[in-house]
Design a protein around this motif. Structure first.
Motif, PDB file in Angstrom:
ATOM      1  N   ASP A   1      20.560  41.117  21.209  1.00 29.53           N
ATOM      2  CA  ASP A   1      20.745  39.670  21.242  1.00 29.53           C
ATOM      3  C   ASP A   1      20.766  39.112  19.817  1.00 29.53           C
ATOM      4  O   ASP A   1      20.074  39.638  18.936  1.00 29.53           O
ATOM      5  N   PRO A   2      21.546  38.053  19.580  1.00 31.59           N
ATOM      6  CA  PRO A   2      21.621  37.479  18.228  1.00 31.59           C
ATOM      7  C   PRO A   2      20.260  37.055  17.673  1.00 31.59           C
ATOM      8  O   PRO A   2      20.050  37.100  16.458  1.00 31.59           O
ATOM      9  N   ASP A   3      19.324  36.654  18.535  1.00 28.73           N
ATOM     10  CA  ASP A   3      18.013  36.216  18.068  1.00 28.73           C
ATOM     11  C   ASP A   3      16.955  37.320  18.115  1.00 28.73           C
ATOM     12  O   ASP A   3      15.770  37.068  17.915  1.00 28.73           O
TER      13      ASP A   3
ATOM     14  N   ARG B   1      12.686  42.528  26.758  1.00 32.82           N
ATOM     15  CA  ARG B   1      13.539  41.482  27.308  1.00 32.82           C
ATOM     16  C   ARG B   1      14.374  42.083  28.428  1.00 32.82           C
ATOM     17  O   ARG B   1      14.680  43.275  28.417  1.00 32.82           O
ATOM     18  N   ILE B   2      14.762  41.243  29.364  1.00 31.90           N
ATOM     19  CA  ILE B   2      15.697  41.648  30.411  1.00 31.90           C
ATOM     20  C   ILE B   2      16.512  40.425  30.807  1.00 31.90           C
ATOM     21  O   ILE B   2      15.982  39.317  30.882  1.00 31.90           O
TER      22      ILE B   2
ATOM     23  N   ALA C   1      16.421  31.360  27.018  1.00 31.24           N
ATOM     24  CA  ALA C   1      17.768  31.863  26.729  1.00 31.24           C
ATOM     25  C   ALA C   1      18.546  32.024  28.033  1.00 31.24           C
ATOM     26  O   ALA C   1      17.990  32.400  29.059  1.00 31.24           O
ATOM     27  N   HIS C   2      19.833  31.735  27.961  1.00 33.40           N
ATOM     28  CA  HIS C   2      20.712  31.919  29.100  1.00 33.40           C
ATOM     29  C   HIS C   2      22.115  32.228  28.583  1.00 33.40           C
ATOM     30  O   HIS C   2      22.431  31.973  27.417  1.00 33.40           O
ATOM     31  N   ARG C   3      22.928  32.817  29.435  1.00 32.32           N
ATOM     32  CA  ARG C   3      24.306  33.142  29.067  1.00 32.32           C
ATOM     33  C   ARG C   3      25.149  33.215  30.332  1.00 32.32           C
ATOM     34  O   ARG C   3      24.628  33.323  31.445  1.00 32.32           O
ATOM     35  N   THR C   4      26.454  33.178  30.134  1.00 32.89           N
ATOM     36  CA  THR C   4      27.396  33.331  31.233  1.00 32.89           C
ATOM     37  C   THR C   4      28.296  34.512  30.914  1.00 32.89           C
ATOM     38  O   THR C   4      28.882  34.583  29.828  1.00 32.89           O
ATOM     39  N   LEU C   5      28.375  35.456  31.852  1.00 36.80           N
ATOM     40  CA  LEU C   5      29.237  36.629  31.691  1.00 36.80           C
ATOM     41  C   LEU C   5      30.562  36.372  32.392  1.00 36.80           C
ATOM     42  O   LEU C   5      30.587  35.931  33.541  1.00 36.80           O
ATOM     43  N   ASP C   6      31.651  36.674  31.702  1.00 36.96           N
ATOM     44  CA  ASP C   6      32.986  36.569  32.280  1.00 36.96           C
ATOM     45  C   ASP C   6      33.338  37.958  32.814  1.00 36.96           C
ATOM     46  O   ASP C   6      33.604  38.881  32.039  1.00 36.96           O
ATOM     47  N   LEU C   7      33.314  38.137  34.125  1.00 37.44           N
ATOM     48  CA  LEU C   7      33.490  39.451  34.734  1.00 37.44           C
ATOM     49  C   LEU C   7      34.928  39.928  34.767  1.00 37.44           C
ATOM     50  O   LEU C   7      35.181  41.130  34.903  1.00 37.44           O
ATOM     51  N   THR C   8      35.870  39.018  34.653  1.00 37.64           N
ATOM     52  CA  THR C   8      37.284  39.382  34.771  1.00 37.64           C
ATOM     53  C   THR C   8      38.069  39.188  33.469  1.00 37.64           C
ATOM     54  O   THR C   8      39.206  39.638  33.376  1.00 37.64           O
ATOM     55  N   GLY C   9      37.476  38.509  32.505  1.00 39.68           N
ATOM     56  CA  GLY C   9      38.171  38.252  31.248  1.00 39.68           C
ATOM     57  C   GLY C   9      39.051  37.020  31.267  1.00 39.68           C
ATOM     58  O   GLY C   9      39.588  36.617  30.242  1.00 39.68           O
ATOM     59  N   ASP C  10      39.195  36.403  32.436  1.00 36.95           N
ATOM     60  CA  ASP C  10      40.033  35.213  32.524  1.00 36.95           C
ATOM     61  C   ASP C  10      39.256  33.994  33.035  1.00 36.95           C
ATOM     62  O   ASP C  10      39.849  32.953  33.318  1.00 36.95           O
ATOM     63  N   GLY C  11      37.945  34.135  33.185  1.00 33.62           N
ATOM     64  CA  GLY C  11      37.112  33.024  33.626  1.00 33.62           C
ATOM     65  C   GLY C  11      37.090  32.789  35.121  1.00 33.62           C
ATOM     66  O   GLY C  11      36.401  31.892  35.598  1.00 33.62           O
ATOM     67  N   SER C  12      37.825  33.601  35.888  1.00 31.75           N
ATOM     68  CA  SER C  12      37.882  33.378  37.341  1.00 31.75           C
ATOM     69  C   SER C  12      36.620  33.873  38.062  1.00 31.75           C
ATOM     70  O   SER C  12      36.368  33.458  39.191  1.00 31.75           O
TER      71      SER C  12
END
Length: 189
Positions: A89-91, A134-135, A158-169
């Motif tokens: 993680d960046p931090d 961390r997990i 901390a939170h994040r969003t994963l793009d599973l398809t690469g196109d945001g769908s």
């Protein structure tokens, strides 16, 4: 010569021979845990052999000595697994380790495998010199969060969003939990 007794339930470092079983456990766990959270097209791509190939690489050619895969066993059969690594993680601080995967076969939940696996994960991270773990959890994976929080894990904002398809769908939101790996004796001194 008589054979040495083997524990019916245990945790150990994964071997290359375990990776097909690890892939199968991951596929079943993802289907059970994320089935209602993933779009059908993404869920259809959950594939045990593909997972197994990735785990074979992780077990036989880890990026560093601090990248480990552990398996929970019942009578020699893989019923769960976890992977640990330095946090990227960046931090992250140098003392931050990460649990990059933690799954118990849905058919084996509630039998103590997760608790044994979590204890082994903490011991492994500690032995690798980490002071905090961390997990990242999928928002909505209330079962895993409900298992980790009573064991001393807590969200750290901390939170994040994963793009599973690469196109945001298809995206998954995640929240990060952490815990100290210091023993009570170390913390008191």
């Amino acid at each position: 010569m008589s054979e040495q007794p083997v524990a019916d339930r245990s945790v150990r470092l994964a071997w290359a021979a375990d990776t097909d079983s690890i892939g199968a456990v991951q596929a079943r766990a993802w289907t059970a845990s994320y089935g209602s959270l993933l779009p059908p097209a993404v869920l259809a791509d959950v594939d045990a052999p593909t997972f197994a190939a990735a785990w074979r690489e992780a077990v036989t050619r880890p990026p560093s000595a601090q990248h480990r895969v552990l398996v929970a066993l019942e009578a020699g059969r893989v019923v769960g697994f976890a992977a640990t690594a330095p946090s990227e993680d960046p931090d992250a601080q140098p003392g931050d380790g990460e649990v990059v995967a933690f799954h118990v076969d849905p058919a084996s939940l509630g039998e103590g495998h997760g608790s044994r696996l979590l204890a082994a994960v903490a011991d492994t991270l500690r032995a690798d010199g980490f002071t905090r773990a961390r997990i990242w959890l999928v928002v909505g994976d209330d079962a895993l969060r409900g298992f980790l929080e009573p064991a001393g894990w807590a969200p750290d904002t901390a939170h994040r969003t994963l793009d599973l398809t690469g196109d945001g769908s298809a995206t998954l939101r995640q929240v990060r939990l952490h815990t100290s790996l210091s023993s009570d004796e170390e913390a008191a001194s």
